[in-house]
Structures are given as C-alpha cells and as structure tokens.
Design an enzyme around this catalytic site. Structure first.
Site, PDB file in Angstrom:
ATOM      1  N   LYS A  86       4.849   0.834  10.486  1.00 44.70           N
ATOM      2  CA  LYS A  86       4.776   1.999   9.604  1.00 44.70           C
ATOM      3  C   LYS A  86       4.211   3.212  10.327  1.00 44.70           C
ATOM      4  O   LYS A  86       4.617   4.333  10.077  1.00 44.70           O
ATOM      5  CB  LYS A  86       3.892   1.680   8.398  1.00 44.70           C
ATOM      6  CG  LYS A  86       4.664   1.343   7.138  1.00 44.70           C
ATOM      7  CD  LYS A  86       3.726   1.440   5.944  1.00 44.70           C
ATOM      8  CE  LYS A  86       4.231   0.583   4.800  1.00 44.70           C
ATOM      9  NZ  LYS A  86       3.274   0.546   3.678  1.00 44.70           N
ATOM     10  N   GLU A 101       0.870  -1.159   0.000  1.00 50.69           N
ATOM     11  CA  GLU A 101       0.000   0.000   0.000  1.00 50.69           C
ATOM     12  C   GLU A 101       0.918   1.223   0.000  1.00 50.69           C
ATOM     13  O   GLU A 101       1.832   1.292   0.829  1.00 50.69           O
ATOM     14  CB  GLU A 101      -0.887   0.040   1.253  1.00 50.69           C
ATOM     15  CG  GLU A 101      -1.826   1.238   1.221  1.00 50.69           C
ATOM     16  CD  GLU A 101      -2.591   1.481   2.518  1.00 50.69           C
ATOM     17  OE1 GLU A 101      -2.231   0.886   3.547  1.00 50.69           O
ATOM     18  OE2 GLU A 101      -3.552   2.278   2.482  1.00 50.69           O
ATOM     19  N   ARG A 116       5.831 -12.351   9.291  1.00 50.68           N
ATOM     20  CA  ARG A 116       6.517 -11.109   8.964  1.00 50.68           C
ATOM     21  C   ARG A 116       7.815 -11.048   9.755  1.00 50.68           C
ATOM     22  O   ARG A 116       8.016 -11.748  10.743  1.00 50.68           O
ATOM     23  CB  ARG A 116       5.633  -9.913   9.281  1.00 50.68           C
ATOM     24  CG  ARG A 116       5.378  -9.745  10.759  1.00 50.68           C
ATOM     25  CD  ARG A 116       4.701  -8.436  11.125  1.00 50.68           C
ATOM     26  NE  ARG A 116       4.663  -7.480  10.064  1.00 50.68           N
ATOM     27  CZ  ARG A 116       3.550  -6.906   9.610  1.00 50.68           C
ATOM     28  NH1 ARG A 116       2.390  -7.227  10.130  1.00 50.68           N
ATOM     29  NH2 ARG A 116       3.582  -6.003   8.664  1.00 50.68           N
TER      30      ARG A 116
END
Length: 565
Positions: free
Chosen positions: A279, A42, A269
RNA sequence: UGACCCGUGGUGUAAUUGGCAACACAACUGAUUUUGGUUCAGUAGAGUCCAAGUUCGAGCCUUGGCGGGUCAACCA
C-alpha cells in the site's frame, strides 16, 4: 445425472485448512455452532487484489457455513485514514459481489468501550502509564534474543495510573509524552508481550469522531475486543500477525464476561509476480503521479482491475483457485490472467477493430456500393445474437496483417495471397502502393463475390481470417493499451527505493487512430469486447467513448514470435 | 545464536487422515477452427528439503538437522 452432480461439486468452494478448523470447532460444539467472520480493512488506501483474496475468504467462509461476515473499518490511527478510502472500500466489496447487509462497523464505534476496558485493566493492576519517550521504551524492550527490562513507571498504583490516564484523555499531555501500557512480561520471548503500548496520545482529527478523542487505542488492543463485541468466531488475518496471537488471546482473557472466544487464524497473504502490492508503494505511485489515481487501470487495485476490464467473477474464481494456506509463496500472474480470459471468453461480445490501419481498396467492388453483412456476436453463445456490419469498397485492415515479404509461417496477407475478411469475402492482394519514403500506404485487392459471408462455393480454403472495418462507416477512436506495470518477476525482491526503476514504460500506450465497428458505439460502460489477436477491451467508464485494450496482447505477441521462428 | 510459522513438479493447491502423489496454471506436440483465440487429444516434468526412527506400509506420526519467513512502529 452424474454429470450434473460433478458440475455442482465443482462449484462448491474448495475446502481449505481454515474450513477444516471451523468444521472441527463446529464438531466440538464451540461458539454455539455459530460461524461469524469479518473483513477488517484500515481505510488508509484503496483495496487491491490481495485484499480480494481476504474478502473472498472471509465472506466465502461465512457463506459456506451459513454464517455471517461483517465489514469493519479498523480506523484506530486517524493520521492515515480518510473517508474517501472508506467509500471506495465499500464500493469495491460490493462490486466483488459480497454484502455485509446491516453489519457495517468501525473500530471507532468502540472507542468508549475500549476506554472503559483500559480503565478496568488499570484498576486490575494490568496496565500502567509510562512517561518515557518512544526511544527509551524501545530500548528497554530488548531484542528478540535478549529480554527487556522493566520501566521505572511500571509499578505505579492503580490510582496514580487512573489519574494520569484520565488526564491523557483530557488532552493534558502532548503526543509522545505518555502512553498506556499493558503490564505483561518484559522477559517474554515474544516481543509483543513485553508490555505493549495500548493507548497513545494523538492529536489528529479522526474521520468519524472528529476531535472528540486525543488518545487512540493501538491495533492489538482494539482488534480482539472489536471481534468479541461483534460476535466474531473466527478472526482470519495474515501471517505477519501470527506472533500477535498470544497478545490477542491475552486481551480476550481480560474480558471477564467473555462467554465465548473469538479465534485468530492466520493465512499467507497474496504475492503476485510482476505486481507491486504494498500500500505504501501504491500510495507513492498515486502521490507522485506516476499513475492517474488509485483506480488507474495499471494499478493492481480492485478499482484498477475493474477499469482494466476484469470481471468480479474472474477475480472470485482466481481467489478460489489459489487456495488458502500458510505457505508464503508467489503466485504467477498468468493464473489471474487465465481467470479473466476464461470468463471473458464466454461472455465477451466479438467485434472487429483495427488499431493500426492500412487502407485496402477492393478494385472490383463497385464504387459507391454498400452492403450489410451478418456477424455473430459470440461464436460460442448463439443467444448473444447477430449484428450487421457495413461493407464497402474502401476498408482498413490491421497493418500487422500484411507483410510484403512474408516469412515462412506467416499466414496472413501478402502480395498475391488470398485471405478471408471475416464475415465478408475472400480477397487477393494484387498491388502494393507506397509513398515517397517507401512506406506502404495502400493495398489494392480484388474480392471474390461468390465468397460472400466468408466461404467459397468451390470449397477453396484460405489460411487466415482478418479483421477489417469499412472506412466510411467505421468509428475513429483513441484506444488505450495496457500492459503489465512492472517488469520484475519478483517485486518483493526489489528495494523500496528502487521499485519505480522497474516500471514498464510500455505499460500504457495511447493509440490515436484506431477504427472500430459502428456497433461498439452502442455499448455501455463495462461491456466487454474481443478483438482479433489483440485481446479483450472494454469501454472506460470515466472518459466517454475511449476504449481500453485489455491484456492479452503480450501473450499473443509471444505466440506470433514463436510461430515466426 | 530467542519465540512462532512454513518446506509436495517451473508456479499454486490436493492426496479418503498411514495404502505406491492428483488437479489447475505455465511449457511442449498434434487435430479442429470464419480470431495464430476457443475447443479437443496427448507429452514431458516432483517420488514430497535431508537423515534416522516407528510401521507390513510414511508426503502424512516421532526425533534431529537444513532451508525460508515473521517479530525489536506511540502503523495496521
């Protein structure tokens, strides 16, 4: 012969459970023997080292099986996304060494098709418009342990739904007033199957489609279809999407023309010790100006690591080394650091530099005399050649390399001691000169002319070899020193609000009066060098001739402390 | 008291698909070295979360526990 084969085998990307599943799919003849992956960020921030793992996995897997990998921007939420991020992401993927060729896509490319698909669901009686607000819908959803209850709008007719959805699209409703929901099962044990919202009203301009749309599809509704339309066979994502998989599959099921099935596979992850990777938190560091930008060398972003001196090879090797599993663990940063050292040790040019200068006068070296000495650029790689280093009567050495009262295991310079100046001569310290405050300001030494080049013809040995620069010839430079940004070993254990308390105040230091060989001035951005006992550094591409010292400092400091015990 | 996922040295990954647990990082010891780097040699550290079961044989299969993670955004 056998050795060659061994080396070849080492280069082959390690098999992981995803590769094994793909091999299995291939064996069963699925998807026409195709392997097609995608990296779907994204564009709401810069890519970080965690994304690098995913990039290496997706592109690497395609490569391994002779397939393809797309780059797709998952841009279904215009309120968070920006073109700046799109650009940086493309730069970073390329820099890492991967290429999507002509396969650049955006989820926003599919807005029209996605809309048509939603209409089809409505006509099939599988989607409905809900008039309730977020809070009510959320309450009706129940909890993981209690089933939800059905919305009073759940059984509207397709005609009514279609009318309302069309009016949503036409902008007749405000944000939050109406949503489109898939009609699945409010009693499902899986929360994501309890009539998930698939379209919402969002009156924000989109970075690509502008204000054309005022309704946007949700991730779950857009992702599977995007995969399908691009011909993706293996949709690799992180563990937190595991519970979304039934919904992913449900959406694919509704695609009646489906002639193949993309398959979602989840992996863990990356969690790195001492490294904040969220983020949201990284954005906060940037916005609150704790760092100078997303590509600040202290950041764990790919662009930060790049400026910090990391090479693409080292990051790819790291990704290969850590493997791919579903185990939610924590990888030690030392493994990342080892990966760069490993690569830079082979590729970095050696050069001499003095970060904290201490003046040395060679009293028996004639005043005004100069000479050039040969220095090898990389002791492990002769092909990197040699350079000339200017030598003269007045030099700088590292302040740390001299101790007036050396402890037992300190091998470097002290009163009466003899050491080697790298590529130059043996010198012996005869006199220590101090200022009024008692600070050492100069060392008076004598050199042994016979030891030119660094060896004494009588076979005399010295215990240490020092870096030095000729004061007259050296280039004065400001050097910036970087250390780990965070001090907590497990940053995941830190509360969102508190994470900044654990920022390392020593993570960034400017050393104003450093001196380096003239040779450095010929370097290009991203040339890497190595200093004695200080680690690697490279030129900072964004600030002219400034230098970045790269991370071995900590380790070497520890090493010295250990020897000093 | 739901669903799904995970559980192998300090860390991360392996184990020819059921055959006495290997590799890397980290640690430690020693040697070499014109970087206290590098390189080389070596040491220590898990008997695979637990318990039953199947089997000649289980880290791999079965069952039951225990522990950890994810899911209740009109984020992705």
């Amino acid at each position: 012969m056998a050795d060659n084969k061994m080396q070849e085998n080492e280069k082959v990307v390690k098999n992981n459970f995803i590769h094994l599943q793909i091999e299995n799919d291939l064996k069963e003849g699925k998807n026409n023997q195709r392997v097609h992956t995608r990296f779907p960020p994204e564009p709401n921030g810069y890519l970080h080292i965690g994304h690098a793992k995913s990039i290496c996995l997706n592109f690497g897997t395609a490569e391994k099986f002779g397939g393809k990998c797309n780059l797709r921007f998952d841009d279904t939420n215009p309120s968070k996304e920006e073109t700046e991020y799109v650009d940086s992401i493309m730069d970073d993927v390329h820099w890492l060494g991967f290429d999507w060729e002509d396969r650049l896509f955006y989820a926003s490319d599919y807005f029209e098709k996605l809309y048509d698909f939603a209409v089809k669901l409505i006509n099939d009686g599988k989607a409905y418009v809900d008039d309730q607000d977020a809070e009510v819908i959320s309450q009706q959803k129940g909890t993981p342990t209690r089933p939800g209850i059905e919305s009073p709008f759940r059984n509207r007719t397709p005609e009514e739904n279609l009318d309302l959805f069309t009016r949503m699209k036409n902008g007749e409703f405000n944000e939050g007033e109406k949503v489109l929901r898939a009609k699945i099962d409010m009693a499902s044990p899986n929360m994501h199957m309890r009539d998930p919202i698939i379209y919402r009203v969002l009156k924000a301009p989109h970075h690509r489609t502008g204000d054309k749309w005022v309704i946007y599809p949700m991730y779950d509704f857009a992702h599977g279809q995007s995969d399908y339309w691009e011909g993706i066979t293996h949709s690799v994502c992180t563990l937190e999407f595991e519970v979304h998989r039934p919904l992913y599959d449900w959406c694919i099921d509704q695609l009646q023309e489906a002639d193949y099935r993309p398959r979602q596979i989840e992996f863990a992850r990356l969690n790195l010790s001492y490294t904040v990777m969220s983020k949201r938190k990284l954005l906060e560091l940037v916005q609150d100006k704790h760092v100078k930008g997303w590509d600040d060398p202290r950041m764990p972003t790919i662009s930060g690591l790049r400026r910090r001196g990391y090479t693409p090879e080292s990051i790819r090797n790291f990704a290969d080394r850590i493997g791919v599993t579903k185990v939610d663990g924590m990888i030690d940063v030392t493994l990342l650091e080892h990966s760069v050292r490993e690569h830079l040790n082979k590729s970095a040019q050696r050069v001499m530099g003095v970060l904290n200068p201490l003046k040395v006068v060679i009293t028996n070296y004639p005043e005004g005399q100069e000479e050039e000495l040969d220095a090898v650029n990389n002791p492990e790689d002769e092909s990197m050649g040699k350079r000339k280093v200017p030598f003269s009567r007045e030099l700088y050495i590292e302040r740390e390399d001299f101790m007036e009262d050396p402890p037992r295991k300190f091998f470097r310079l002290g009163p009466g001691r003899e050491v080697r100046l790298r590529y130059a001569y043996f010198i012996t310290c005869n006199k220590v000169i101090k200022n009024d405050k008692g600070e050492i300001v100069e060392l008076q030494c004598t050199y042994d002319p016979a030891s030119k080049g660094g060896n004494s013809p009588d076979g005399r040995k010295v215990k240490a070899t020092l870096h030095w620069v000729s004061i007259k010839h050296a280039i004065k430079s400001e050097v910036r020193l970087y250390d780990r940004l965070f001090t907590v070993e497990d940053p995941l254990s830190v509360k969102d609000k508190d994470f900044k308390e654990f920022m390392n105040p020593e993570a960034y230091k400017v050393l104003p009066n450093c001196y380096v060989e003239p040779f450095v001035s010929q370097a290009k951005p991203f040339d890497h060098f190595q200093f004695e006992r200080l680690g690697y550094f490279n030129l900072d591409p964004d600030s002219g001739s400034d230098n970045l010292i790269f991370n071995r400092t900590v380790q070497l400091r520890d090493t010295w402390a250990k020897h000093n015990k």
